[in-house]
Design an enzyme around this catalytic site. Structure first.
Site, PDB file in Angstrom:
ATOM      1  N   ASP A   1       0.865  -1.179   0.000  1.00 50.14           N
ATOM      2  CA  ASP A   1       0.000   0.000   0.000  1.00 50.14           C
ATOM      3  C   ASP A   1       0.901   1.229   0.000  1.00 50.14           C
ATOM      4  OD1 ASP A   1      -1.693   2.209   0.983  1.00 50.14           O
ATOM      5  OD2 ASP A   1      -3.175   0.643   1.307  1.00 50.14           O
TER       6      ASP A   1
ATOM      7  N   GLN B   1     -14.315   2.691   1.241  1.00 51.74           N
ATOM      8  CA  GLN B   1     -13.597   2.270   0.027  1.00 51.74           C
ATOM      9  C   GLN B   1     -13.269   3.488  -0.830  1.00 51.74           C
ATOM     10  OE1 GLN B   1     -15.677  -0.558  -2.538  1.00 51.74           O
ATOM     11  NE2 GLN B   1     -13.787  -1.051  -3.647  1.00 51.74           N
TER      12      GLN B   1
ATOM     13  N   HIS C   1     -10.132  -5.379  -2.843  1.00 49.77           N
ATOM     14  CA  HIS C   1      -8.827  -5.578  -2.212  1.00 49.77           C
ATOM     15  C   HIS C   1      -8.986  -5.821  -0.719  1.00 49.77           C
ATOM     16  CE1 HIS C   1      -9.688  -1.243  -2.194  1.00 49.77           C
ATOM     17  NE2 HIS C   1      -9.045  -1.181  -1.049  1.00 49.77           N
ATOM     18  N   PHE C   2      -8.049  -6.608  -0.188  1.00 51.56           N
ATOM     19  CA  PHE C   2      -7.947  -6.837   1.252  1.00 51.56           C
ATOM     20  C   PHE C   2      -6.675  -6.164   1.748  1.00 51.56           C
ATOM     21  CE2 PHE C   2     -11.220  -9.863   2.562  1.00 51.56           C
ATOM     22  CZ  PHE C   2     -11.745 -10.225   1.337  1.00 51.56           C
ATOM     23  N   HIS C   3      -6.810  -5.411   2.834  1.00 57.04           N
ATOM     24  CA  HIS C   3      -5.652  -4.815   3.504  1.00 57.04           C
ATOM     25  C   HIS C   3      -5.092  -5.838   4.491  1.00 57.04           C
ATOM     26  CE1 HIS C   3      -6.678  -0.506   2.477  1.00 57.04           C
ATOM     27  NE2 HIS C   3      -7.870  -1.051   2.331  1.00 57.04           N
TER      28      HIS C   3
HETATM   29  P1  DGP Z   1      -9.648   1.554   0.292  1.00 60.25           P
HETATM   30  O1  DGP Z   1     -10.200   1.593  -1.084  1.00 60.25           O
HETATM   31  O2  DGP Z   1     -10.211   2.663   1.132  1.00 60.25           O
HETATM   32  O3  DGP Z   1      -9.805   0.218   1.006  1.00 60.25           O
HETATM   33  O4  DGP Z   1      -8.103   1.856   0.264  1.00 60.25           O
HETATM   34  C1  DGP Z   1      -7.327   1.972  -0.881  1.00 60.25           C
HETATM   35  C2  DGP Z   1      -5.898   1.867  -0.456  1.00 60.25           C
HETATM   36  O5  DGP Z   1      -5.096   1.930  -1.609  1.00 60.25           O
HETATM   37  C3  DGP Z   1      -5.422   2.965   0.489  1.00 60.25           C
HETATM   38  O6  DGP Z   1      -4.899   2.362   1.673  1.00 60.25           O
HETATM   39  C4  DGP Z   1      -4.336   3.694  -0.270  1.00 60.25           C
HETATM   40  C5  DGP Z   1      -3.942   2.722  -1.359  1.00 60.25           C
HETATM   41  N1  DGP Z   1      -3.584   3.324  -2.631  1.00 60.25           N
HETATM   42  C6  DGP Z   1      -4.195   4.366  -3.236  1.00 60.25           C
HETATM   43  N2  DGP Z   1      -3.595   4.633  -4.419  1.00 60.25           N
HETATM   44  C7  DGP Z   1      -2.599   3.723  -4.557  1.00 60.25           C
HETATM   45  C8  DGP Z   1      -1.622   3.484  -5.571  1.00 60.25           C
HETATM   46  O7  DGP Z   1      -1.541   4.154  -6.606  1.00 60.25           O
HETATM   47  N3  DGP Z   1      -0.749   2.458  -5.360  1.00 60.25           N
HETATM   48  C9  DGP Z   1      -0.798   1.691  -4.222  1.00 60.25           C
HETATM   49  N4  DGP Z   1       0.096   0.732  -4.101  1.00 60.25           N
HETATM   50  N5  DGP Z   1      -1.700   1.894  -3.241  1.00 60.25           N
HETATM   51  C10 DGP Z   1      -2.585   2.892  -3.418  1.00 60.25           C
END
Ligand code: DGP
Length: 140
Positions: A33, A96, A102-104
């Site tokens: 992330d 989201q 996706h899973f964190h």
């Molecule tokens: P969510 O959709 O709220 O579950 O979280 C999206 C996650 O993705 C957030 O923790 C930040 C991450 N993220 C956003 N943009 C990018 C990116 O361009 N590359 C990566 N590796 N992670 C990203």
């Protein structure tokens, strides 16, 4: 709610956007992330387009959860974590922000708080080093 094929993670899947990958197989991809809430914060996604868990085909979930489990074990080992938090958000109202399932995977240590969700961009060299640690743990 439809799937947007131009979302950031769809573009990571086809290498249009760079990422620090830790694991890839026929059905899944795991990468760091870019705004980690903890050092080692990793995301696991299916290759099959799904907006989130609500529209995902059940057949996708077996391989996806197997990768979540493997990555969680590797993250725990790589970061000496006492616990591992798995998070998954469905639609903006639930937090989201990127609309590809996706899973964190977040290593946790007792008494250490998380940084904000979608907060600050991490240093790329640090993310690369963390990805390497997780890849090494996956090989063990
Ligand atoms: P969510 O959709 O709220 O579950 O979280 C999206 C996650 O993705 C957030 O923790 C930040 C991450 N993220 C956003 N943009 C990018 C990116 O361009 N590359 C990566 N590796 N992670 C990203």
């Amino acid at each position: 709610m439809t799937y947007d094929p131009n979302n950031i993670f769809a573009r990571i899947l086809i290498d249009q956007i760079p990422s620090h990958k830790v694991y890839e197989d026929e059905h899944t991809l795991a990468f760091m992330d870019v705004m980690p809430q903890a050092d080692g914060h990793t995301l696991v996604i299916p290759k099959k387009p799904s907006r989130n868990l609500l529209d995902a085909e059940p057949a996708v979930l077996g391989a996806l959860m197997a990768t979540v489990q493997n990555v969680a074990r590797a993250v725990r080992k790589a970061f000496n974590a006492e616990g591992v938090l798995i998070q998954q958000f469905n639609e903006a109202a639930a937090g989201q922000s990127v609309f590809h399932l996706h899973f964190h995977v977040l290593p946790r240590h007792a008494g250490v708080g998380l940084r904000p969700h979608s907060g600050q961009m991490a240093d790329q060299a640090l993310l690369a080093a963390h990805a390497e640690k997780i890849r090494t743990a996956l090989e063990d």
